[in-house]
Design a protein around this motif. Structure first.
Motif, PDB file in Angstrom:
ATOM      1  N   GLY A 138      -0.414  -4.001   1.581  1.00  0.00           N
ATOM      2  CA  GLY A 138      -1.060  -2.681   1.426  1.00  0.00           C
ATOM      3  C   GLY A 138      -0.337  -1.589   0.441  1.00  0.00           C
ATOM      4  N   ASP A 139       0.943  -1.810   0.343  1.00  0.00           N
ATOM      5  CA  ASP A 139       1.570  -1.036  -0.740  1.00  0.00           C
ATOM      6  C   ASP A 139       1.070  -1.146  -2.232  1.00  0.00           C
ATOM      7  N   ARG A 147      -0.191   2.915   6.722  1.00  0.00           N
ATOM      8  CA  ARG A 147      -0.985   2.273   7.581  1.00  0.00           C
ATOM      9  C   ARG A 147      -1.150   0.614   7.269  1.00  0.00           C
ATOM     10  N   ARG A 172      -2.803  -3.296  -5.430  1.00  0.00           N
ATOM     11  CA  ARG A 172      -2.463  -3.313  -4.011  1.00  0.00           C
ATOM     12  C   ARG A 172      -1.862  -4.712  -3.480  1.00  0.00           C
ATOM     13  N   SER A 174       2.955   3.661  -4.785  1.00  0.00           N
ATOM     14  CA  SER A 174       2.262   4.200  -3.605  1.00  0.00           C
ATOM     15  C   SER A 174       2.733   3.592  -2.272  1.00  0.00           C
ATOM     16  N   LYS A 175       3.340   4.236  -1.053  1.00  0.00           N
ATOM     17  CA  LYS A 175       3.403   3.634   0.087  1.00  0.00           C
ATOM     18  C   LYS A 175       2.221   3.496   0.898  1.00  0.00           C
ATOM     19  N   ALA A 176       1.918   2.547   1.594  1.00  0.00           N
ATOM     20  CA  ALA A 176       0.623   2.731   2.592  1.00  0.00           C
ATOM     21  C   ALA A 176       1.727   2.771   3.970  1.00  0.00           C
TER      22      ALA A 176
END
Length: 496
Positions: free
Chosen positions: A113-114, A145, A69, A141-143
């Motif tokens: 966060g991604d 939030r 992350r 993976s896309k975050a």
């Protein structure tokens, strides 16, 4: 203030959703990625590179594939630095547009966060920081939030407990506690296995709740149309296995007690219980010391503990003290002298010790200990010589039938273990259960019920046995210096 925070969060969600869609539309990238084969963790990179010079790393040409992350990002033009965190720690990556071409745009579009994957060569920056010079980026993976340090949830205690995933992302110290918890439990298992114990599993749903003085959770089994109980202890089933000849058994498992909550109590918690045929209390004391030391060394090799400003050395032999002797030291009262209930109640009144109407002398002795002694025991201390009335499953002392062969282990003012020379006389056990049933009728809803099947098992003969119970959560609190049980439970019980 709350409305402003909510608006800010909604604005960020909207922007991130737009970025997610742009990944699909502009780059043909799946925002939620696929399997990724990494070959190195952040900790491995630091172990390899931190003590090496930039020149030696250049010559080594160490190529790695990492994933994690993104916790920080610096730069936006032709060069970007970012901090990537995985389960082992954090490592810096260094990406240059001239090296990556179109692939560089993935990192430019990434938010904190991604989750991304990187391959590249280990190097040192001019400032001497171990870094991965990136030659390829993979979107994973896309975050949608933002990271918790972008809004009010980072330090809010309630949010940390309710949304443990945010706590783990934002607070490396919290993450480390749960890694240590896992190591502690593994060390205990390794020790138990090494001395010939067999790990077993016993029922969580039980027809009667026994093995401890506690109020159970009650549920209903529809197919059988009977009420059942979540177990309050593993004891009675484990001792059935001793009757069956397994000789040394243990279980590490969840226990459920429908009681109050505070810094050392959660209604769902984990215990170790062990039973060894042909042992007594002296053997279990040795076992307990070895378990505590093995657990401590899993997180601190020198065996030294700091808990609530107390320095405790568990490498030394643990002290052994009588409960009544300790009470006498603190109050001058000698409960080894015979006394009737009226005398004990008068002593309680004189010393402002509260008691219940259904208590006997033994209960009052135990309450004196809790009131005047418990918090004073800082160095590891086995407290033995417990009253019969508060120990319905322990064998009586040979020379004093009002007391039993039981100990509790205290460290830094808290209890960490409870042990008996187990009662294996079925006639005596029935009488104890009947006395407990009488207490229940008189208002003690934590008293034991009569377990006929367990008595029948004892009637087949149980070898002399030493039994032990250790609260895993409290032990983790001790070994990681945490003041609240909620800080060592990944998902503590919370009000809706």
């Amino acid at each position: 203030m709350v409305e402003k925070a909510d608006k800010e969060l909604n604005d960020q969600l909207r922007v991130r959703l737009q970025k997610m869609q742009a990944l699909k539309d502009d780059l043909g990238v799946d925002p939620f990625g696929h399997r990724f084969e990494r070959d190195t963790y952040a900790k491995d990179i630091h172990n390899f590179a931190d003590d090496k010079s930039g020149e030696s790393l250049y010559e080594a040409k160490k190529h790695v594939i990492v994933a994690g992350r993104m916790m920080a990002k610096r730069g936006a033009g032709k060069v970007i630095f970012a901090d990537i965190r995985d389960v082992s720690g954090t490592v810096q990556i260094y990406a240059r547009r001239d090296d990556l071409g179109e692939n560089y745009s993935l990192l430019r579009r990434a938010d904190l966060g991604d989750i991304l994957g990187f391959s590249g060569q280990v190097m040192k920056t001019d400032a001497g920081e171990t870094t991965v010079l990136v030659d390829k980026i993979t979107w994973l993976s896309k975050a949608l939030r933002p990271l918790p340090d972008k809004f009010h949830g980072l330090t809010d205690i309630d949010t940390r407990y309710r949304k443990r995933y945010l706590d783990l992302i934002a607070n490396p110290d919290s993450f480390d506690i749960f890694i240590k918890r896992s190591k502690i439990v593994k060390a205990i298992r390794d020790y138990m296995d090494s001395v010939g114990f067999i790990e077993v599993e016993t029922p969580i749903l039980q027809n009667s709740a026994g093995g401890a003085a506690a109020r159970p959770f009650v549920t209903h089994h529809n197919a059988l149309d009977i009420d059942m109980y979540l177990r309050i202890a593993t004891e009675l089933y484990l001792k059935r296995l001793i009757v069956g000849g397994m000789e040394r058994v243990y279980e590490i498992g969840r226990i459920f007690r429908n009681e109050g909550m505070d810094t050392t109590h959660n209604p769902e918690f984990t215990t170790l219980e062990s039973y060894a045929a042909y042992w007594d209390l002296s053997d279990v004391m040795i076992e307990t010391e070895n378990i505590i030391r093995a657990a401590a060394q899993a997180v601190n090799e020198d065996g030294l503990i700091t808990y609530k400003d107390h320095q405790v050395d568990i490498t030394k032999p643990f002290a052994k003290k009588s409960m009544t002797a300790l009470i006498k030291e603190k109050t001058g009262i000698d409960f080894d002298q015979k006394m009737d209930l009226d005398d004990a109640r008068q002593l309680a009144d004189d010393n402002h010790v509260k008691y219940e109407s259904f208590w006997g002398v033994g209960h009052i002795i135990s309450e004196f200990f809790d009131t005047f002694v418990e918090k004073t025991l800082i160095e590891p201390t086995f407290v033995y010589h417990f009253p019969l009335e508060v120990s319905p499953l322990a064998k009586k002392e040979d020379d004093n039938p009002d007391f039993v062969q039981r100990f509790e282990l205290y460290i830094a003012g808290n209890e960490y273990a409870n042990a008996f020379t187990e009662l294996n006389d079925p006639i005596d056990q029935r009488q104890r259960f009947e006395a407990q049933a009488s207490e229940r009728e008189n208002g003690n809803d934590e008293a034991e019920s009569i377990d006929e099947d367990y008595i029948e098992a004892l009637e087949h003969g149980m070898a002399p046995t030493g039994g032990l119970g250790i609260g895993i959560d409290r032990l983790v609190m001790l070994l990681t210096d945490q003041a609240s049980i909620r800080d060592v439970l990944l998902f503590p019980t919370m009000r809706n």
